[in-house]
Design an enzyme around this catalytic site. Structure first.
Site, PDB file in Angstrom:
ATOM      1  CB  SER A 334      -0.921  -0.026   1.224  1.00  0.00           C
ATOM      2  OG  SER A 334      -0.139   0.033   2.406  1.00  0.00           O
ATOM      3  CE1 TYR A 335       1.362   7.695  -2.073  1.00  0.00           C
ATOM      4  CE2 TYR A 335       1.354   8.340   0.229  1.00  0.00           C
ATOM      5  CZ  TYR A 335       1.629   8.616  -1.094  1.00  0.00           C
ATOM      6  OH  TYR A 335       2.178   9.823  -1.423  1.00  0.00           O
ATOM      7  N   PRO A 336       3.290   4.021   0.566  1.00  0.00           N
ATOM      8  CG  PRO A 336       5.318   4.095  -0.612  1.00  0.00           C
ATOM      9  CD  PRO A 336       3.834   4.196  -0.790  1.00  0.00           C
TER      10      PRO A 336
END
Length: 720
Positions: A334-336
DNA sequence: GCAAGGTC
């Protein structure tokens, strides 16, 4: 009549999520002309009217702050002028043509809804977006038609609630960001330009193309130098421990732990030793057992990912972010970039576990589903993005660092929904005379999450089950061991990240950049175990600032500026009041620094090779004390760095340069004066002083005699 | 060429 509503998020992924949620999945998408952003359209109602919604995004800031071009000539601008000169907004990333893109998409729109991240930077980008679209919207972008969505998480419920409770963008928060940008720019560039020019070409082994200063990078460096100083100043202290070994029932020899641990006075230690030497055995007085547990981690955010990548995987923060971005854009995680360590209430753990079904984590994810998902630790929701989690299994395409980071993210995720690790600690207490000794053994009851985070496993020690309470065991040996206290080790990158986070230096996205900066500028080197060892340059600079103005390197400097800026954000002070106050403060600091910079020179003289010992040509006019520049190939041509005019020096028939050249610069109020050494034949390599233009014949330079007759009055501008 | 902050 149908109205058109333009909605703008801070990044493409968010535009997509918001559009999907608000349209209940019924949307049409197309790529924007800049290639980076997309537009997602759907129909609904807005303010009681049927509406067509267009959801798109920026890519972070649209604009950045800089000086007008004429202030970017380091030779012509006095750095102190950077505190007061004009500044201008420039497109942050010209390739994205963001201003044009937004104004194009805004054509024909009636309303604007801003979905930028809910922090001060996001508030600032709101006003950047307004600037971009106000001339192309149907009725401009007055506050009547502009709205702000305020959301605390990117989840169905929150996004829909935000849409129903639209507010207005917060000008004060945006102004506080304008003030930060201005302060960082003026202060950073003034100090950087001044000290770069000041130290350039003055020392033999100093590579000084850029000696930067910044309100984040300098305190960051300061942490590394502080640890270095502690190591250098450390004086080892002797201490003594009582080493006692006994015979176990099974015939082995075992070392006991002394309850007094260590004694710093030799005589006192000897007293304890003498008490034991009379004893031939220790008595096992008690055996106690206690259950202990190792807690599982909270959900993963960026800073923790960076720490683990550095300390356990040996991957530096900048590289780690690059790898994480790649994993994200290819659908693995997912978005880091997130500060949040709490899963949203709607998080579908089963869905993620099912995604991992066919990969290497098949067995363990299956087992978690069978055993039941354990409640994760509570964590903190910062309202940005959910924690970093895997999104699909590794299909075998990942290798190297990508595989290692993916593997860690997945194991961390699984660990957060597993049980804690439980183990039994048994403590055996022995006495002899007045002294108490212990032994401990650990036995794992339930490995819990350490089954996936194997590096956290509890080491099971030898079992001491054959020991009996009340029994006596022969002392084999009892003696004092002399040891010395040892200094701390150099700061690791992972410890530095923790310090930066604690003092509010940088953000999750900028911490890797600051660490990379102090390494790129040659202030620290990264050694084994990713320890940061300051260089001679880094140490001399920090010690120098400390001598002149210790506030320049204080770890609290950044947060104090933030406190000032928060006065603007909360509306307690005007932007102009705070900005002029802070700028004046730093201008005074800058002037004080310039007056006292020789104090740093003294440190540089200790750390670097002097001009005279360097073996390179340097100017001996008595004022410059700098290296001469070597001009290759076309020695007879000079040019004026102010107006770019070139001047060819007249040469005699034998090729020697005889005349003095003179150039009256129309753009500057002083004239450049050149002269060539009379009769000296110019070779292919020819040197001159960039400050006073002193240019003795090369042959003389090689002999090291130099030239001592410089009379140039300004000694200011350089020539190439 | 310089800062720090967004993001691709």
């Amino acid at each position: 009549m149908t109205v058109t509503v333009l909605m703008v998020a801070e990044k493409p992924i968010l535009a997509e999520s918001i559009a999907k949620i608000l349209s209940n999945g019924k949307l049409q998408s197309r790529k924007g002309f800049n290639g980076a952003c997309s537009v997602h359209e759907y129909s609904d109602n807005f303010l009681g009217k049927p509406a067509r919604f267009k959801v798109t995004s920026t890519c972070g800031h649209v604009f950045g702050l800089d000086f007008p071009p004429k202030y970017n000539n380091w030779d012509r601008v006095d750095p102190v002028d950077l505190f007061s000169c004009a500044t201008e907004k420039k497109e942050a990333n010209p390739k994205l043509k963001m201003e044009k893109y937004l104004s194009t998409e805004a054509k024909g729109c009636d309303y604007l809804v801003l979905w930028l991240d809910c922090d001060k930077e996001g508030e600032n980008i709101c006003f950047e977006v307004i600037d971009c679209v106000q001339n192309s919207m149907n009725r401009g972008a007055s506050m009547d038609v502009v709205f702000r969505a305020h959301f605390s998480a990117i989840a169905d419920k929150e996004i829909k609630a935000a849409m129903k409770n639209l507010i207005k963008p917060n000008l004060n928060e945006s102004l506080s960001v304008d003030a930060r940008q201005e302060l960082d720019l003026r202060v950073g560039c003034a100090f950087t330009r001044y000290q770069t020019r000041y130290f350039q070409d003055k020392y033999g082994d100093l590579d000084s193309t850029c000696i930067s200063f910044g309100p984040c990078q300098t305190p960051t460096l300061s942490f590394c130098v502080k640890r270095h100083d502690q190591i250098v100043e450390f004086t080892p202290e002797p201490y003594w421990i009582l080493q006692t070994t006994i015979d176990t029932p099974s015939g082995k020899t075992i070392k006991l732990d002394w309850s007094r641990e260590r004694i710093f006075d030799r005589d006192v230690a000897n007293v304890f030793l003498s008490r034991i030497t009379g004893c031939s055995a220790v008595k096992l007085t008690s055996i106690t057992s206690k259950e202990s547990r190792k807690e599982k981690p909270t959900a993963l955010n960026t800073v923790e990912l960076l720490r683990v990548c550095s300390s356990s995987l040996g991957i530096g923060p900048a590289q780690a972010m690059q790898v994480a971005e790649h994993l994200y854009t290819h659908g693995y995680i997912s978005y880091p970039r997130t500060e949040t360590t709490a899963y949203p209430s709607s998080f579908d753990f089963n869905f993620v576990l099912k995604q991992l079904k066919n990969g290497q984590f098949d067995t363990v994810s299956q087992q978690i589903m069978n055993d039941g998902i354990q409640k994760p630790k509570s964590g903190e929701d910062k309202g940005d993005h959910p924690p970093i989690t895997p999104m699909k299994e590794n299909s075998g395409h990942l290798s190297g660092d990508q595989l290692r980071v993916y593997d860690y993210v997945t194991r961390h995720f699984l660990a957060t929904i597993m049980k804690p690790c439980k183990y039994m600690v048994s403590t055996f207490k022995f006495t002899a005379s007045t002294e108490v000794f212990t032994l401990q053994s650990r036995k794992v009851i339930d490995p819990g999450f350490t089954a996936v985070m194997t590096w956290q496993q509890v080491n099971e020690d030898e079992s001491f089950s054959d020991f009996k309470e009340g029994a006596e065991y022969n002392i084999q040996k009892s003696q004092l061991d002399e040891r010395k206290t040892s200094p701390p080790d150099y700061l690791t990158e992972s410890e530095l990240i923790t310090l930066m986070e604690r003092y509010g230096i940088g953000t999750d996205a900028s911490i890797p950049v600051h660490i990379q900066n102090i390494s790129a500028r040659n202030y620290v080197t990264v050694e084994s175990g990713r320890r940061l060892i300051p260089t001679k340059l880094g140490i001399a600079l920090i010690h120098g600032y400390r001598k002149i103005d210790p506030e320049l390197i204080l770890p609290t400097m950044r947060s104090e500026i933030e406190t000032l800026l928060n006065l603007i954000a909360s509306g307690k002070q005007k932007h102009s009041t705070v900005t002029s106050h802070a700028l004046e403060m730093f201008r005074q600091k800058f002037k004080f620094f310039v007056l006292n910079v020789a104090k740093i020179d003294a440190l540089f003289e200790d750390s670097f090779t002097s001009l005279a010992d360097s073996g390179k040509p340097f100017c001996r006019c008595g004022k410059c004390k700098r290296f001469m520049k070597l001009v290759q190939a076309r020695p007879q041509r000079l040019y004026c760095p102010t107006c770019q005019e070139t001047l060819t020096l007249p040469t005699g028939k034998d090729g020697s340069v005889r005349l003095h050249g003179e150039h009256k610069c129309p753009l500057d109020n002083f004239d450049l004066l050149y002269w060539a050494a009379s009769g000296g034949k110019l070779s292919d390599s020819w040197s001159f002083c960039p400050f006073c233009y002193n240019n003795p014949p090369f042959e003389d330079m090689k002999k090291g005699s130099g030239c001592n007759n410089c009379t140039h009055p300004t000694c200011k501008h350089g020539m190439m």
